[in-house]
Design a protein around this motif. Structure first.
Motif, PDB file in Angstrom:
ATOM      1  N   LEU A 256       0.851  -1.192   0.000  1.00  0.00           N
ATOM      2  CA  LEU A 256       0.000   0.000   0.000  1.00  0.00           C
ATOM      3  C   LEU A 256       0.887   1.242   0.000  1.00  0.00           C
ATOM      4  CD1 LEU A 256      -2.467  -1.241   2.752  1.00  0.00           C
ATOM      5  CD2 LEU A 256      -2.997  -1.046   0.316  1.00  0.00           C
ATOM      6  N   THR A 257       0.420   2.292  -0.674  1.00  0.00           N
ATOM      7  CA  THR A 257       1.227   3.527  -0.729  1.00  0.00           C
ATOM      8  C   THR A 257       0.912   4.399   0.486  1.00  0.00           C
ATOM      9  OG1 THR A 257      -0.458   4.410  -2.216  1.00  0.00           O
ATOM     10  CG2 THR A 257       1.593   3.658  -3.228  1.00  0.00           C
ATOM     11  N   VAL A 258       1.540   4.051   1.589  1.00  0.00           N
ATOM     12  CA  VAL A 258       1.321   4.755   2.855  1.00  0.00           C
ATOM     13  C   VAL A 258       2.418   5.797   3.094  1.00  0.00           C
ATOM     14  CG1 VAL A 258       0.091   2.840   3.924  1.00  0.00           C
ATOM     15  CG2 VAL A 258       2.589   2.942   4.080  1.00  0.00           C
ATOM     16  N   SER A 259       2.189   6.638   4.091  1.00  0.00           N
ATOM     17  CA  SER A 259       3.232   7.561   4.516  1.00  0.00           C
ATOM     18  C   SER A 259       4.148   6.802   5.467  1.00  0.00           C
ATOM     19  CB  SER A 259       2.620   8.779   5.214  1.00  0.00           C
ATOM     20  OG  SER A 259       3.608   9.758   5.428  1.00  0.00           O
ATOM     21  N   ALA A 260       5.365   6.548   5.003  1.00  0.00           N
ATOM     22  CA  ALA A 260       6.330   5.746   5.757  1.00  0.00           C
ATOM     23  C   ALA A 260       7.602   6.561   5.971  1.00  0.00           C
ATOM     24  CB  ALA A 260       6.651   4.461   4.997  1.00  0.00           C
ATOM     25  N   TYR A 261       8.342   6.178   6.990  1.00  0.00           N
ATOM     26  CA  TYR A 261       9.596   6.878   7.306  1.00  0.00           C
ATOM     27  C   TYR A 261      10.700   6.395   6.375  1.00  0.00           C
ATOM     28  CZ  TYR A 261      13.447   8.745  10.145  1.00  0.00           C
ATOM     29  OH  TYR A 261      14.554   9.428  10.587  1.00  0.00           O
ATOM     30  N   LEU A 262      11.382   7.336   5.755  1.00  0.00           N
ATOM     31  CA  LEU A 262      12.512   6.979   4.891  1.00  0.00           C
ATOM     32  C   LEU A 262      13.810   7.062   5.685  1.00  0.00           C
ATOM     33  CD1 LEU A 262      11.783   8.723   1.458  1.00  0.00           C
ATOM     34  CD2 LEU A 262      11.056   6.473   2.277  1.00  0.00           C
ATOM     35  N   ASN A 263      14.600   6.006   5.563  1.00  0.00           N
ATOM     36  CA  ASN A 263      15.894   5.955   6.247  1.00  0.00           C
ATOM     37  C   ASN A 263      16.953   5.539   5.231  1.00  0.00           C
ATOM     38  OD1 ASN A 263      17.715   6.037   8.379  1.00  0.00           O
ATOM     39  ND2 ASN A 263      17.330   3.917   8.980  1.00  0.00           N
ATOM     40  N   GLY A 264      17.058   6.345   4.158  1.00  0.00           N
ATOM     41  CA  GLY A 264      18.005   6.034   3.089  1.00  0.00           C
ATOM     42  C   GLY A 264      17.345   5.542   1.815  1.00  0.00           C
ATOM     43  N   GLU A 265      16.095   5.060   1.922  1.00  0.00           N
ATOM     44  CA  GLU A 265      15.387   4.617   0.719  1.00  0.00           C
ATOM     45  C   GLU A 265      15.167   5.811  -0.205  1.00  0.00           C
ATOM     46  OE1 GLU A 265      14.021   2.016   4.165  1.00  0.00           O
ATOM     47  OE2 GLU A 265      14.152   4.181   3.822  1.00  0.00           O
ATOM     48  N   TYR A 266      15.271   5.566  -1.496  1.00  0.00           N
ATOM     49  CA  TYR A 266      15.136   6.622  -2.517  1.00  0.00           C
ATOM     50  C   TYR A 266      16.154   7.753  -2.308  1.00  0.00           C
ATOM     51  CZ  TYR A 266      10.747   4.296  -3.725  1.00  0.00           C
ATOM     52  OH  TYR A 266       9.803   3.363  -4.095  1.00  0.00           O
ATOM     53  N   ASN A 267      17.229   7.433  -1.546  1.00  0.00           N
ATOM     54  CA  ASN A 267      18.289   8.413  -1.230  1.00  0.00           C
ATOM     55  C   ASN A 267      17.800   9.593  -0.395  1.00  0.00           C
ATOM     56  OD1 ASN A 267      20.458   7.067  -2.553  1.00  0.00           O
ATOM     57  ND2 ASN A 267      19.586   7.721  -4.514  1.00  0.00           N
ATOM     58  N   HIS A 268      16.804   9.352   0.446  1.00  0.00           N
ATOM     59  CA  HIS A 268      16.305  10.401   1.348  1.00  0.00           C
ATOM     60  C   HIS A 268      16.155   9.818   2.747  1.00  0.00           C
ATOM     61  CE1 HIS A 268      15.563  13.189  -1.945  1.00  0.00           C
ATOM     62  NE2 HIS A 268      15.014  12.189  -2.613  1.00  0.00           N
ATOM     63  N   ASP A 269      16.180  10.704   3.736  1.00  0.00           N
ATOM     64  CA  ASP A 269      16.000  10.224   5.103  1.00  0.00           C
ATOM     65  C   ASP A 269      15.316  11.255   5.988  1.00  0.00           C
ATOM     66  OD1 ASP A 269      17.952  12.104   5.574  1.00  0.00           O
ATOM     67  OD2 ASP A 269      19.528  10.677   6.079  1.00  0.00           O
ATOM     68  N   ASP A 270      14.912  10.802   7.176  1.00  0.00           N
ATOM     69  CA  ASP A 270      14.281  11.607   8.216  1.00  0.00           C
ATOM     70  C   ASP A 270      13.050  12.365   7.712  1.00  0.00           C
ATOM     71  OD1 ASP A 270      14.098  12.369  10.906  1.00  0.00           O
ATOM     72  OD2 ASP A 270      15.048  14.304  10.490  1.00  0.00           O
ATOM     73  N   ILE A 271      12.191  11.649   6.996  1.00  0.00           N
ATOM     74  CA  ILE A 271      10.939  12.243   6.526  1.00  0.00           C
ATOM     75  C   ILE A 271       9.906  11.133   6.373  1.00  0.00           C
ATOM     76  CG2 ILE A 271      11.427  12.043   4.032  1.00  0.00           C
ATOM     77  CD1 ILE A 271       9.865  15.142   5.661  1.00  0.00           C
ATOM     78  N   TYR A 272       8.664  11.445   6.670  1.00  0.00           N
ATOM     79  CA  TYR A 272       7.555  10.553   6.332  1.00  0.00           C
ATOM     80  C   TYR A 272       6.965  11.047   5.022  1.00  0.00           C
ATOM     81  CZ  TYR A 272       6.943   7.588  10.474  1.00  0.00           C
ATOM     82  OH  TYR A 272       7.093   6.622  11.452  1.00  0.00           O
ATOM     83  N   ILE A 273       6.735  10.128   4.077  1.00  0.00           N
ATOM     84  CA  ILE A 273       6.237  10.501   2.755  1.00  0.00           C
ATOM     85  C   ILE A 273       5.571   9.288   2.104  1.00  0.00           C
ATOM     86  CG2 ILE A 273       8.403   9.968   1.522  1.00  0.00           C
ATOM     87  CD1 ILE A 273       7.921  12.639  -0.073  1.00  0.00           C
ATOM     88  N   GLY A 274       4.679   9.524   1.161  1.00  0.00           N
ATOM     89  CA  GLY A 274       3.948   8.441   0.507  1.00  0.00           C
ATOM     90  C   GLY A 274       4.823   7.605  -0.409  1.00  0.00           C
TER      91      GLY A 274
END
Length: 316
Positions: A256-274
């Motif tokens: 599911l396309t939820v707002s999840a915490y990125l910790n390096g995924e997609y080269n981004h971190d420290d953010i919740y995003i869809g």
């Protein structure tokens, strides 16, 4: 001491979205217990009575009552739909300061009553407020989930299904990024029955790239069109929240396309995003990383930047 294993969901906020969620939960028989909490006690008591009167028509019994924060102790999921609503002409991000303050109080009450389950956040701006719940609760990032772009993705699939005259449930396409004006379609991974939509467009002259762009714009701006007409959106998001609740309680490992915490995924971190993520009884099992094309990477980075700019005004 833990009670007998019964799935309990606590809903905080019984406005249009919350009450629609409760109604959909009852109709689908997703949980054994559903607790309603709201500052407007009479409204929530009325909702509980009204829902209970429909019980003979439900697919499974659900114990529903108006409760308080002490009911969160044994909850598996707390769903937050409380907060100020988006008004005509207002963006989701305009709501951020008002709702962050409201959330600090709500999350504090929930955690003070011994909650140790999973938060689902629906209130806008959902990506920022999901980050806020994670910060305020101290729970692991996997157990704080925002509704993200589940509704945007559903709108996208519906419009694509309508355009190609295909059952929307057989359309696989995703909207990622902010649940808002900077979201983006992942055309590089959009397909119908395994056939890429880009390939269908190339092969069939009755379909055009311009039409696809118009479909995305209608997805992105759908909330504004609905708010102009009826004041708020609530049925679609309520059904999306039930879908997410079901994926958790039934340990589905659904994507599911939820707002999840990125910790390096997609080269981004420290953010919740869809983003697409695998959801099960533990919350977010894993964020799925699509190989985005260059345009998609750029648009996603822009979406992250916008959200981080807002987040930093509150948390940094």
């Amino acid at each position: 001491m833990k009670r007998n294993r019964v799935n309990r969901v606590v809903l905080i906020g019984t406005g249009a979205v919350g009450s629609s969620y409760a109604f959909a939960m009852l109709n689908q028989g997703v949980a054994e217990e559903l607790v309603l909490i709201d500052l407007n006690k009479e409204k929530s008591e009325g909702d509980a009575m009204d829902l209970n009167h429909g019980m003979p028509f439900a697919p499974a019994p659900t114990k529903i009552w108006f409760g308080d924060y002490s009911d969160c102790q044994y909850a598996d999921i707390v769903v937050i739909c409380a907060g100020a609503n988006q008004k005509p002409g207002e963006t989701r991000l305009d709501l951020v300061e008002k709702n962050t303050a409201i959330f600090k109080g709500i999350v504090g009450e929930v955690m003070n009553n011994g909650f140790d389950g999973i938060f689902i956040v629906a209130t806008n701006p959902v990506d920022i407020l999901t980050y806020a719940v994670w910060k305020f609760s101290g729970l692991p990032k996997e157990r704080v989930i925002g509704s993200g772009t589940i509704l945007d993705t559903a709108r996208f699939r519906f419009l694509l299904g309508d355009y190609f005259n295909i059952d929307t449930r057989n359309v696989h396409a995703y909207i990622i990024g902010e649940h808002g004006d900077t979201e983006l379609p992942v055309w590089s991974h959009a397909d119908i029955g395994g056939k890429p939509i880009k390939k269908i467009i190339d092969e069939r002259e009755e379909y055009t790239k311009e039409d696809l762009e118009e479909i995305f714009v209608n997805v992105r701006d759908a909330a504004y069109h609905i708010i102009e007409r009826k004041g708020a959106t609530y049925y679609g998001i309520a059904m999306g929240l039930v879908r997410l609740t079901k994926a958790i309680l039934q340990n589905e490992n659904s994507i599911l396309t939820v707002s999840a915490y990125l910790n390096g995924e997609y080269n981004h971190d420290d953010i919740y995003i869809g983003v697409p993520a695998i959801v099960n009884r533990d919350g977010i099992r894993e964020v799925l990383e699509f190989s985005l094309d260059e345009v998609e990477k750029e648009k996603f980075a822009h979406s992250v930047k916008v959200l981080k700019g807002i987040k930093e005004t509150i948390f940094d």
